[in-house]
Write a protein that holds these residues in place. Structure first.
Motif, PDB file in Angstrom:
ATOM      1  N   ARG A 103       0.846  -1.199   0.000  1.00 34.91           N
ATOM      2  CA  ARG A 103       0.000   0.000   0.000  1.00 34.91           C
ATOM      3  C   ARG A 103       0.883   1.251   0.000  1.00 34.91           C
ATOM      4  O   ARG A 103       0.609   2.217  -0.687  1.00 34.91           O
ATOM      5  CB  ARG A 103      -0.921  -0.041   1.224  1.00 34.91           C
ATOM      6  CG  ARG A 103      -1.735   1.157   1.553  1.00 34.91           C
ATOM      7  CD  ARG A 103      -2.953   1.446   0.689  1.00 34.91           C
ATOM      8  NE  ARG A 103      -3.765   0.388   0.210  1.00 34.91           N
ATOM      9  CZ  ARG A 103      -4.926  -0.028   0.715  1.00 34.91           C
ATOM     10  NH1 ARG A 103      -5.396   0.532   1.808  1.00 34.91           N
ATOM     11  NH2 ARG A 103      -5.603  -0.991   0.140  1.00 34.91           N
ATOM     12  N   GLY A 129     -12.954  -4.184  -7.944  1.00 33.64           N
ATOM     13  CA  GLY A 129     -13.677  -3.504  -6.868  1.00 33.64           C
ATOM     14  C   GLY A 129     -14.073  -4.466  -5.761  1.00 33.64           C
ATOM     15  O   GLY A 129     -13.250  -5.192  -5.226  1.00 33.64           O
ATOM     16  N   LYS A 130     -15.355  -4.482  -5.405  1.00 37.20           N
ATOM     17  CA  LYS A 130     -15.853  -5.361  -4.336  1.00 37.20           C
ATOM     18  C   LYS A 130     -15.723  -6.831  -4.710  1.00 37.20           C
ATOM     19  O   LYS A 130     -15.599  -7.686  -3.839  1.00 37.20           O
ATOM     20  CB  LYS A 130     -17.313  -5.038  -4.010  1.00 37.20           C
ATOM     21  CG  LYS A 130     -17.493  -3.700  -3.346  1.00 37.20           C
ATOM     22  CD  LYS A 130     -16.909  -3.714  -1.961  1.00 37.20           C
ATOM     23  CE  LYS A 130     -17.133  -2.377  -1.294  1.00 37.20           C
ATOM     24  NZ  LYS A 130     -16.399  -2.225  -0.066  1.00 37.20           N
ATOM     25  N   THR A 157      -5.278  -2.363  -4.023  1.00 39.45           N
ATOM     26  CA  THR A 157      -6.704  -2.128  -4.245  1.00 39.45           C
ATOM     27  C   THR A 157      -7.234  -1.054  -3.301  1.00 39.45           C
ATOM     28  O   THR A 157      -6.488  -0.514  -2.480  1.00 39.45           O
ATOM     29  CB  THR A 157      -7.510  -3.429  -4.032  1.00 39.45           C
ATOM     30  OG1 THR A 157      -7.487  -3.759  -2.639  1.00 39.45           O
ATOM     31  CG2 THR A 157      -6.973  -4.581  -4.861  1.00 39.45           C
ATOM     32  N   GLN A 158      -8.530  -0.804  -3.385  1.00 39.87           N
ATOM     33  CA  GLN A 158      -9.180   0.147  -2.490  1.00 39.87           C
ATOM     34  C   GLN A 158      -9.616  -0.502  -1.172  1.00 39.87           C
ATOM     35  O   GLN A 158     -10.234   0.162  -0.333  1.00 39.87           O
ATOM     36  CB  GLN A 158     -10.406   0.758  -3.196  1.00 39.87           C
ATOM     37  CG  GLN A 158     -10.044   1.592  -4.404  1.00 39.87           C
ATOM     38  CD  GLN A 158      -9.122   2.751  -4.032  1.00 39.87           C
ATOM     39  OE1 GLN A 158      -9.373   3.482  -3.076  1.00 39.87           O
ATOM     40  NE2 GLN A 158      -8.035   2.901  -4.774  1.00 39.87           N
ATOM     41  N   SER A 160      -9.902  -1.549   2.457  1.00 37.94           N
ATOM     42  CA  SER A 160      -9.393  -0.888   3.661  1.00 37.94           C
ATOM     43  C   SER A 160      -8.541  -1.867   4.471  1.00 37.94           C
ATOM     44  O   SER A 160      -8.709  -3.095   4.370  1.00 37.94           O
ATOM     45  CB  SER A 160     -10.552  -0.392   4.527  1.00 37.94           C
ATOM     46  OG  SER A 160     -11.256  -1.488   5.096  1.00 37.94           O
TER      47      SER A 160
END
Length: 191
Positions: A103, A129-130, A157-158, A160
């Motif tokens: 990250r 994405g998800k 990725t996004q 968290s």
């Protein structure tokens, strides 16, 4: 020297150090049987689990030796219960460290540690994405998935950090438990 070359140099140096340590241990008779290894571990006391956990953390972040080998070693040396615990702690911390390092440092860090074929094969997951989260969770549950690499990939990725840690905490124990119990059965069958 580029960051990629520096990381590859560190990996090579670590691999050479591990090989030399194994040769030295074999020469001294430490690695000639499970009983001798367990005696050495018992003599080391609390340092043995700490050293093993550190080894697991390092092998996740800098994959110089296959994780399956160290998982086997944990079960063989510490038994199925404590082997599971030490494997889980080390692999869990290492997975979070790999995620955070990727990250922070990005694709260059990942590219320096893993072959391009992995990036090509799994790179398409990044646009998911998800759906990446679901695929990642399923992959972490499977004992044959390249977990260390996937943890690094997740760092791009996004997802968290909280979601990542939740997946590792809830999904990773099952794979390690399967390895621990399965390998324990194999070790007893061979022994």
């Amino acid at each position: 020297m580029t960051r990629q070359r520096q990381l590859q140099t560190v990996q090579l140096a670590a691999l050479i150090a591990m090989a030399l340590l194994c040769l030295y241990g074999a020469h001294l008779g430490w690695l000639t049987s499970t009983a001798r290894i367990q005696t050495l571990v018992n003599e080391a006391g609390w340092l043995a689990p700490v050293a093993f956990i550190l080894l697991q953390i390092i092998q996740v972040v800098f994959p110089i030796i296959p994780g399956g080998l160290t998982t086997v070693a944990g079960v063989a040396i510490f038994g199925p219960a404590w082997g599971f615990v030490y494997n889980y702690i080390g692999i869990g911390i290492g997975s979070v460290a790999a995620f955070c390092l990727t990250r922070h440092y990005g694709r260059d860090f990942l590219g320096a540690l893993v072959p391009q074929k992995f990036m090509t094969k799994y790179g398409r997951w990044l646009a998911g994405g998800k759906s990446f989260d679901r695929m990642f969770t399923i992959a972490i549950l499977l004992p044959v998935a390249p977990d260390d690499f996937l943890c690094m990939l997740a760092g791009l990725t996004q997802m968290s950090l909280r979601r990542f840690v939740t997946i590792i905490v809830l999904a990773k124990p099952w794979t390690i438990l399967a390895y621990s119990l399965g390998l324990s059965a194999v070790i007893h069958a061979l022994g």
